[in-house]
Design an enzyme around this catalytic site. Structure first.
Site, PDB file in Angstrom:
ATOM      1  N   ARG A  87     -20.249 -20.300 -68.614  1.00 24.42           N
ATOM      2  CA  ARG A  87     -21.391 -20.902 -67.908  1.00 24.42           C
ATOM      3  C   ARG A  87     -21.427 -20.517 -66.434  1.00 24.42           C
ATOM      4  O   ARG A  87     -22.505 -20.535 -65.815  1.00 24.42           O
ATOM      5  CB  ARG A  87     -21.401 -22.418 -68.129  1.00 24.42           C
ATOM      6  CG  ARG A  87     -21.755 -22.790 -69.558  1.00 24.42           C
ATOM      7  CD  ARG A  87     -21.631 -24.273 -69.810  1.00 24.42           C
ATOM      8  NE  ARG A  87     -20.276 -24.744 -69.780  1.00 24.42           N
ATOM      9  CZ  ARG A  87     -19.423 -24.721 -70.807  1.00 24.42           C
ATOM     10  NH1 ARG A  87     -19.829 -24.240 -71.975  1.00 24.42           N
ATOM     11  NH2 ARG A  87     -18.203 -25.174 -70.686  1.00 24.42           N
ATOM     12  N   GLU A 124      -8.314 -29.138 -69.634  1.00 21.51           N
ATOM     13  CA  GLU A 124      -8.398 -30.560 -69.994  1.00 21.51           C
ATOM     14  C   GLU A 124      -8.079 -30.695 -71.492  1.00 21.51           C
ATOM     15  O   GLU A 124      -7.436 -31.621 -71.932  1.00 21.51           O
ATOM     16  CB  GLU A 124      -9.816 -31.068 -69.695  1.00 21.51           C
ATOM     17  CG  GLU A 124     -10.025 -32.547 -69.905  1.00 21.51           C
ATOM     18  CD  GLU A 124     -11.491 -32.947 -69.776  1.00 21.51           C
ATOM     19  OE1 GLU A 124     -12.342 -32.094 -69.490  1.00 21.51           O
ATOM     20  OE2 GLU A 124     -11.769 -34.135 -69.976  1.00 21.51           O
TER      21      GLU A 124
HETATM   22  P1  AMP Z   1     -10.634 -27.406 -65.715  1.00 21.27           P
HETATM   23  O1  AMP Z   1      -9.898 -26.122 -65.720  1.00 21.27           O
HETATM   24  O2  AMP Z   1      -9.835 -28.521 -66.331  1.00 21.27           O
HETATM   25  O3  AMP Z   1     -11.157 -27.749 -64.345  1.00 21.27           O
HETATM   26  O4  AMP Z   1     -11.885 -27.247 -66.690  1.00 21.27           O
HETATM   27  C1  AMP Z   1     -13.047 -26.641 -66.250  1.00 21.27           C
HETATM   28  C2  AMP Z   1     -13.590 -25.691 -67.280  1.00 21.27           C
HETATM   29  O5  AMP Z   1     -13.609 -26.262 -68.565  1.00 21.27           O
HETATM   30  C3  AMP Z   1     -15.008 -25.313 -66.963  1.00 21.27           C
HETATM   31  O6  AMP Z   1     -15.189 -23.943 -67.299  1.00 21.27           O
HETATM   32  C4  AMP Z   1     -15.848 -26.212 -67.836  1.00 21.27           C
HETATM   33  O7  AMP Z   1     -16.949 -25.529 -68.371  1.00 21.27           O
HETATM   34  C5  AMP Z   1     -14.904 -26.673 -68.946  1.00 21.27           C
HETATM   35  N1  AMP Z   1     -14.842 -28.134 -69.075  1.00 21.27           N
HETATM   36  C6  AMP Z   1     -13.724 -28.906 -68.975  1.00 21.27           C
HETATM   37  N2  AMP Z   1     -14.003 -30.198 -69.183  1.00 21.27           N
HETATM   38  C7  AMP Z   1     -15.322 -30.259 -69.414  1.00 21.27           C
HETATM   39  C8  AMP Z   1     -16.217 -31.349 -69.679  1.00 21.27           C
HETATM   40  N3  AMP Z   1     -15.792 -32.621 -69.753  1.00 21.27           N
HETATM   41  N4  AMP Z   1     -17.525 -31.068 -69.846  1.00 21.27           N
HETATM   42  C9  AMP Z   1     -17.974 -29.783 -69.762  1.00 21.27           C
HETATM   43  N5  AMP Z   1     -17.179 -28.725 -69.518  1.00 21.27           N
HETATM   44  C10 AMP Z   1     -15.860 -28.946 -69.357  1.00 21.27           C
END
Ligand code: AMP
Length: 204
Positions: A87, A124
């Site tokens: 995205r 996550e």
């Molecule tokens: P992080 O590395 O934990 O900051 O996760 C961010 C990445 O995971 C981004 O590329 C987001 O598109 C995706 N992502 C993680 N959690 C979510 C969520 N709750 N909703 C949408 N996208 C998420």
């Protein structure tokens, strides 16, 4: 118009001038937030997925996001926009086009055809690896990183490490959505990476 009254666009007028920019920003964030769909328990139980596709579907909202980012980064001397799979590509490419700068993709493992370097990181939900082409950025390039959302910050942190390993510099990490309760934006700032998001959601 009397102080505190609402004008036809729903903005509170100040006594002598245009709407207070802080209120306009809050209103903008609320307007965009209304275009984010929360999908519970996707892609796995316990995750509240914040889906930005309704922003993309609505031309005024998509344009608003890009306009806000252009206004912020036009004066910052950006050489390259690096968007994160997948995205981050959408917002990043539109922004790079408007800034008249190049776009480089930071992709999930195994997608880039030329020589790459990679960084492993925790999500996550799960673990992953990001890659960048070795000629994507040159030493000294000022790079803007962009993704749709910051959760734990692991993705943008790994992306930032890739940029720095190429000798380039991350000017800022930007995203549309912050999930501050997951600590990612705090973690990025603690790692010395300036971080900017347009709106945030409490909780996961
Ligand atoms: P992080 O590395 O934990 O900051 O996760 C961010 C990445 O995971 C981004 O590329 C987001 O598109 C995706 N992502 C993680 N959690 C979510 C969520 N709750 N909703 C949408 N996208 C998420």
């Amino acid at each position: 118009m009397r102080r505190g009254a609402l004008d036809p666009r729903g903005q509170r007028a100040t006594m002598n001038g245009p709407p207070d920019p802080r209120q306009t920003m809050t209103r903008t964030a609320e307007q965009l937030k209304a275009r984010i769909r929360t999908v519970p328990d996707w892609p796995q139980p316990g995750v509240q997925f914040r889906d930005i596709t309704p922003i993309l579907r609505d031309p005024a909202s998509f344009r608003l996001v890009v306009t806000l980012l252009v206004a912020r980064y036009q004066p910052r001397g950006i050489d390259l926009v690096a968007g994160i799979d997948a995205r981050g590509f959408i917002f990043g490419a539109a922004l790079a086009h408007e800034l008249n700068r190049g776009f480089v993709p930071i992709r999930k493992k195994g997608k880039l055809p030329f020589t790459t370097i990679s960084e492993d990181y925790a999500l996550e939900y799960g673990a992953a690896s990001l890659e960048i082409h070795t000629d994507a950025a040159r030493p000294g390039d000022r790079v803007l990183l962009i993704d749709d959302l910051i959760a734990t910050g692991g993705t943008l942190l790994a992306a930032s490490q890739l940029i720095e390993r190429l000798g380039a510099r991350v000017v800022e990490a930007a995203a549309i959505v912050d999930l501050p309760d997951l600590g990612g934006s705090t973690r990025l700032r603690a790692a010395g990476i300036d971080t900017f998001t347009l709106l945030s959601f409490d909780g996961h």
